[in-house]
Design a protein around this motif. Structure first.
Motif, mmCIF file in Angstrom:
data_model
loop_
_atom_site.group_PDB
_atom_site.id
_atom_site.type_symbol
_atom_site.label_atom_id
_atom_site.label_comp_id
_atom_site.label_asym_id
_atom_site.label_seq_id
_atom_site.Cartn_x
_atom_site.Cartn_y
_atom_site.Cartn_z
ATOM 1 N N PRO A 81 0.843 -1.198 0.000
ATOM 2 C CA PRO A 81 0.000 0.000 0.000
ATOM 3 C C PRO A 81 0.879 1.249 0.000
ATOM 4 N N THR A 82 0.588 2.208 -0.878
ATOM 5 C CA THR A 82 1.416 3.413 -0.879
ATOM 6 C C THR A 82 1.205 4.241 0.389
ATOM 7 N N ASP A 83 0.127 3.970 1.119
ATOM 8 C CA ASP A 83 -0.057 4.639 2.410
ATOM 9 C C ASP A 83 1.035 4.238 3.400
ATOM 10 N N ASN A 84 1.674 3.086 3.158
ATOM 11 C CA ASN A 84 2.805 2.655 3.994
ATOM 12 C C ASN A 84 4.090 3.382 3.631
ATOM 13 N N LEU A 85 4.098 4.026 2.462
ATOM 14 C CA LEU A 85 5.333 4.602 1.934
ATOM 15 C C LEU A 85 5.327 6.128 1.905
ATOM 16 N N PHE A 86 4.162 6.698 1.627
ATOM 17 C CA PHE A 86 4.054 8.141 1.447
ATOM 18 C C PHE A 86 2.897 8.695 2.287
ATOM 19 N N ALA A 87 3.065 9.897 2.795
ATOM 20 C CA ALA A 87 1.947 10.603 3.410
ATOM 21 C C ALA A 87 0.970 10.998 2.297
#
Length: 200
Positions: A81-87
């Motif tokens: 999930p990009t929520d794990n990588l970027f705000a």
């Protein structure tokens, strides 16, 4: 060096792409579908490659990633999930992103053994131009991470997908979160295919 294919349109990489004609096109000129079709694995080496990549898929699954395969088991796809990588709406990797990305560094350890394709997806919150720009900048941030921490990134390619290939509709918060994702495609490259020739 990263080939960020900013001209790629909507693709459906979950299907098994057919190998392309023997054209000496540069990697950055390929669509994502074409990039996932090469290098082709000779039929007599299929068994070795599929077994090898199956072990990689199992190992990544045990680490907690959502894992799929394509091209009849020759390609492993891990999803983060990009929520794990970027705000939200940001293009700078969070400090905690390394926890999810560091497990892919071994795929760059041996030059020519694996090809890695990154695909960054967004939800549909925003216009096409904004979402395209967001996914492009996130691809660049991911490349910078791997270029800084990995031994060799010559076979790293990135495709900013924007909102073109959602897993589900964007009807609610959970659905939008599912669509915001990084897919990491791990392909056997020439060196691994050559290893199949010497394997018992």
């Amino acid at each position: 060096m990263l080939a960020v294919a900013f001209t790629v349109g909507a693709q459906n990489p979950a299907q098994n792409p057919a190998p392309q004609p023997a054209a000496e096109a540069a990697e950055e000129d390929l669509t994502m579908e074409q990039a996932l079709a090469i290098p082709a694995v000779p039929q007599k080496k299929n068994g070795f490659i599929k077994d090898y990549m199956h072990r990689e898929a199992v190992a990544l699954h045990r680490l907690g990633y959502k894992v799929e395969t394509m091209r009849k088991g020759e390609i492993v796809i891990a999803t983060i999930p990009t929520d794990n990588l970027f705000a939200p709406n940001d293009t700078v990797l969070m400090k905690s992103a390394s926890k999810d990305l560091k497990n892919f560094l071994p795929y760059f350890r041996t030059p020519g053994k694996f090809k890695v394709v990154l695909a960054v997806h967004t939800d549909d919150t925003g216009n096409d131009s904004y979402l395209r720009s967001l996914s492009e900048k996130r691809i660049v941030a991911l490349y910078d991470y791997f270029d800084t921490h990995a031994a060799n990134t010559e076979l790293l390619t990135g495709y900013p997908m924007g909102a073109n290939d959602p897993l589900t509709d964007n009807a609610n918060r959970a659905a939008r979160a599912a669509n915001r994702r990084l897919e990491i495609y791990i392909l056997p490259a020439d060196r691994l295919i050559e290893e199949a020739s010497t394997a018992r």
